[in-house]
Design an enzyme around this catalytic site. Sequence first.
Site, PDB file in Angstrom:
ATOM      1  N   LYS A   1       1.075  -1.118  -0.390  1.00  0.00           N
ATOM      2  CA  LYS A   1      -0.038   0.066   0.142  1.00  0.00           C
ATOM      3  C   LYS A   1       0.951   1.702   0.303  1.00  0.00           C
ATOM      4  O   LYS A   1       1.889   1.563   0.464  1.00  0.00           O
ATOM      5  CB  LYS A   1      -0.657  -0.269   0.932  1.00  0.00           C
ATOM      6  CG  LYS A   1      -2.408   0.653   0.957  1.00  0.00           C
ATOM      7  CD  LYS A   1      -2.919   0.923   2.234  1.00  0.00           C
ATOM      8  CE  LYS A   1      -4.421   1.425   1.885  1.00  0.00           C
ATOM      9  NZ  LYS A   1      -5.570   0.803   2.591  1.00  0.00           N
TER      10      LYS A   1
ATOM     11  N   GLU B   1     -19.434  -5.504  10.025  1.00  0.00           N
ATOM     12  CA  GLU B   1     -20.498  -4.741  10.758  1.00  0.00           C
ATOM     13  C   GLU B   1     -21.831  -5.842  10.713  1.00  0.00           C
ATOM     14  O   GLU B   1     -21.978  -5.188  12.440  1.00  0.00           O
ATOM     15  CB  GLU B   1     -21.226  -3.210   9.576  1.00  0.00           C
ATOM     16  CG  GLU B   1     -20.277  -2.288   9.366  1.00  0.00           C
ATOM     17  CD  GLU B   1     -19.239  -2.875   8.122  1.00  0.00           C
ATOM     18  OE1 GLU B   1     -19.178  -3.859   7.613  1.00  0.00           O
ATOM     19  OE2 GLU B   1     -18.537  -1.588   7.875  1.00  0.00           O
TER      20      GLU B   1
ATOM     21  N   ARG C   1     -25.509  -1.942   6.609  1.00  0.00           N
ATOM     22  CA  ARG C   1     -24.825  -3.404   6.719  1.00  0.00           C
ATOM     23  C   ARG C   1     -25.303  -4.333   7.913  1.00  0.00           C
ATOM     24  O   ARG C   1     -25.954  -5.608   7.599  1.00  0.00           O
ATOM     25  CB  ARG C   1     -23.416  -3.839   6.840  1.00  0.00           C
ATOM     26  CG  ARG C   1     -22.393  -3.478   5.839  1.00  0.00           C
ATOM     27  CD  ARG C   1     -22.598  -4.886   4.639  1.00  0.00           C
ATOM     28  NE  ARG C   1     -22.718  -4.548   3.544  1.00  0.00           N
ATOM     29  CZ  ARG C   1     -21.594  -4.490   2.816  1.00  0.00           C
ATOM     30  NH1 ARG C   1     -20.738  -4.881   3.536  1.00  0.00           N
ATOM     31  NH2 ARG C   1     -21.570  -4.757   1.824  1.00  0.00           N
TER      32      ARG C   1
HETATM   33  C1  LIG Z   1     -19.224  -2.102   4.652  1.00  0.00           C
HETATM   34  C2  LIG Z   1     -17.909  -1.421   4.358  1.00  0.00           C
HETATM   35  N1  LIG Z   1     -17.323  -0.933   6.235  1.00  0.00           N
HETATM   36  C3  LIG Z   1     -15.956   0.114   5.577  1.00  0.00           C
HETATM   37  C4  LIG Z   1     -15.738   0.380   4.871  1.00  0.00           C
HETATM   38  C5  LIG Z   1     -15.138   1.884   5.146  1.00  0.00           C
HETATM   39  N2  LIG Z   1     -13.344   1.442   4.249  1.00  0.00           N
HETATM   40  C6  LIG Z   1     -13.066   1.012   3.202  1.00  0.00           C
HETATM   41  S1  LIG Z   1     -11.797   0.863   2.916  1.00  0.00           S
HETATM   42  C7  LIG Z   1     -11.180   0.506   3.701  1.00  0.00           C
HETATM   43  C8  LIG Z   1     -10.422  -0.943   3.821  1.00  0.00           C
HETATM   44  C9  LIG Z   1     -10.042  -1.546   2.800  1.00  0.00           C
HETATM   45  O1  LIG Z   1      -9.654  -2.433   2.869  1.00  0.00           O
HETATM   46  P1  LIG Z   1      -8.634  -2.760   1.476  1.00  0.00           P
HETATM   47  O2  LIG Z   1      -9.635  -4.023   1.118  1.00  0.00           O
HETATM   48  O3  LIG Z   1      -7.562  -3.933   2.207  1.00  0.00           O
HETATM   49  O4  LIG Z   1      -8.313  -2.176   0.496  1.00  0.00           O
HETATM   50  P2  LIG Z   1      -6.778  -1.625   0.845  1.00  0.00           P
HETATM   51  O5  LIG Z   1      -7.037  -0.016   1.139  1.00  0.00           O
HETATM   52  O6  LIG Z   1      -5.579  -1.726   1.755  1.00  0.00           O
HETATM   53  O7  LIG Z   1      -6.181  -1.653  -0.989  1.00  0.00           O
HETATM   54  C10 LIG Z   1     -12.513   0.179   4.871  1.00  0.00           C
HETATM   55  C11 LIG Z   1     -12.828   0.058   6.207  1.00  0.00           C
HETATM   56  C12 LIG Z   1     -16.180   0.501   3.545  1.00  0.00           C
HETATM   57  N3  LIG Z   1     -16.201   1.270   2.094  1.00  0.00           N
HETATM   58  N4  LIG Z   1     -17.579  -0.152   3.662  1.00  0.00           N
END
Ligand SMILES: Cc1ncc(C[n+]2csc(CCOP(=O)(O)OP(=O)(O)O)c2C)c(N)n1
Length: 650
Positions: free
Chosen positions: A286, A373, A401
């Site tokens: 990342k 969630e 959710r």
């Molecule tokens: C249902 C839901 N809960 C929380 C989030 C907030 N959120 C956005 S990106 C993220 C992290 C995602 O991590 P990953 O899938 O590993 O992607 P990366 O940013 O590491 O590439 C979170 C918790 C969301 N978008 N959707």
Amino acid sequence: MNQTPALLPTIRSAETLRQMSLTELKRLAEEIRAVLCQLLNTRSAHFASNLGVIELCLALHSVFDFRQDRLIWDTGHQIYPHKLVTGRYPQFHSIRAKGGLMGYPNPSESPYDLFMTGHAGCSISTLLGVHVGDELQGTPERQAVAVIGDGAFPSGIVFEAMNHVGGLKKKILMILNDNKMSICPRVGGLASYLDRLRTNPLYTGLKTEVVRALGKMPVLGDPAERFLAQLKEGIKAGLHGGMLFEDLGFRYIGPIDGHNIGLLRKYLQMVKQLEDPVLLHVVTEKGHGFQPAAADPVYFHTPPVFPAAGGLGERARAAAEGSYTEVMRDAILARMQADPRTVVLTAAMCQGNMLEPIRDAFPDRFFDTGICESHTVAFAAGLAKTGLRPIVDIYSTFLQRAYDQLFQEVSLQNLPVLFTLDRAGLAGPDGPTHHGVFDLVYLRAFPHLVVMAPGDARDVALMLACALQLDGPVGIRYPKASAPTLARQVAPIERGRAEILRWGTDGTILCCGALLDACLRASQALRQDGLDVGVVNARFVKPLDHGVIARALQETGFLLTVEEGALLGGFGSAVLESAADRGLDASRVRRAGIPDRYIEHGERGELLAELGLDADGLAATCREIAAGRPLPHGQPGATQVRELQGQRRP
Ligand SMILES: Cc1ncc(C[n+]2csc(CCOP(=O)(O)OP(=O)(O)O)c2C)c(N)n1
């Protein structure tokens, strides 16, 4: 990294990538990286995640043809490189600005975007649906690909989808983008499992060396024992890697280096030939290619605009000071210090909800469940059952959710779970996937739930104290905004009691939540016009203060409800119900809030102004109402009750 891109402007469609050489693709990756860095000179945006998927994105578009084939980026915040190579480079500077490109996939922008994603975890389900739909309608040759991060991966729905894909044995390519991070470092058992898979020699390239080392492994008790045991685990993972996924019916391949375009292309071409469901495990970093982001991917998930002066980070922290998020966090922290029964839960939003001080001070009473969630809410219900006082600190939009757990596990059991709903209202540049405008509608439907909305910073701690004294579930909702402290005498909050800030004879503004400041300013402006309009801080959406509603309708010219939430079924609707149920003149109630349509992205202030929900807009609405009927204390006027759509301004 400030050079002007040469290749990028020539790419009108992703089709071009399929003719590019590896050298050109690598150059293109560098250009994209530079464009992403430049973007942060003008606006806050998702950053580290996008830097991490550039090579994967280029490899995908150079191997597949997504004019025909199907591609879904799970969560969608890592969509920027994809936008840049699918004809949107010329508008890219406008991303996340009002009227500009959306920061998430958007089918109305491009046929290359299949779904407007933003909430994590649904990609495999929707992709399977699209794939089966293609098959049933005679186009089975279309390839189906989803890219999902290791943060989104533990979402329950992902496993529901994998279970279905594995059962149907469909040709679905699931690419797991493993960068070891959610927004914060990933958590849970799957995280450890993926860590173990990373030791696979396929990824480390150590296979022969490891096998040789294992051959010489001493029996026991050697200082090198631990090291060698770890290597042995690595071998095990290498030989039997991804058994969990294999058992679910997927062919597991990887992990492979996600920054090596050549290697990625090779693997993609290979898996394209397979007819089974495939999970391709790709390891990325990342923030890759921009050292500060790689070193601090949490901060650089969505950093603020690069500061012209001053250290990176300080500016963001200063800007966030005094936000509702922070005021609530401090109030929760104080409660945790005072009451050992208080525990705090987050579903992967520790950073967004600024909970780090709580996590660090109370590691045993703080739980990050990951992006899960529904589990979080059911887990909170279990904690509450034992006598603890769980606080689920969650974005309004993400609590959706867990609607069923809110119903069955919490409300139906009348358990004292407190929901602190952050980003309730217009969430700003993230746009419609993130606006938290439905919580009042879905919370107030449930028996037992008490629903509150602070009108200013001082209401926050008072509401928290009130909520934690109650014996049932409570929701407190507040927006992503700075929290002013309004000048007034404050007393402890009584369940179901509104706070009268000013009484006026010509009309009453009954405000639910953080637009209170704008209501007061509107009232002040109206006084200069000779209109005496009072302001009441509703505080409670449920139970409502029926007394104050009745009094306003009996003593003042009109009652204007104000909420930063959906008008359909929200606070204003509750007030109308109250008036009608008590035989009061409901035609004198007018409602201001979010109309029955999705609101685009933009700064919260801009969006509120457009909807007539800023001080000017609210004052204008009051003038309009006042002009339409005899005042003061007029009988219901001839004017029809009109829903304030907020569309009057251009
Ligand atoms: C249902 C839901 N809960 C929380 C989030 C907030 N959120 C956005 S990106 C993220 C992290 C995602 O991590 P990953 O899938 O590993 O992607 P990366 O940013 O590491 O590439 C979170 C918790 C969301 N978008 N959707």
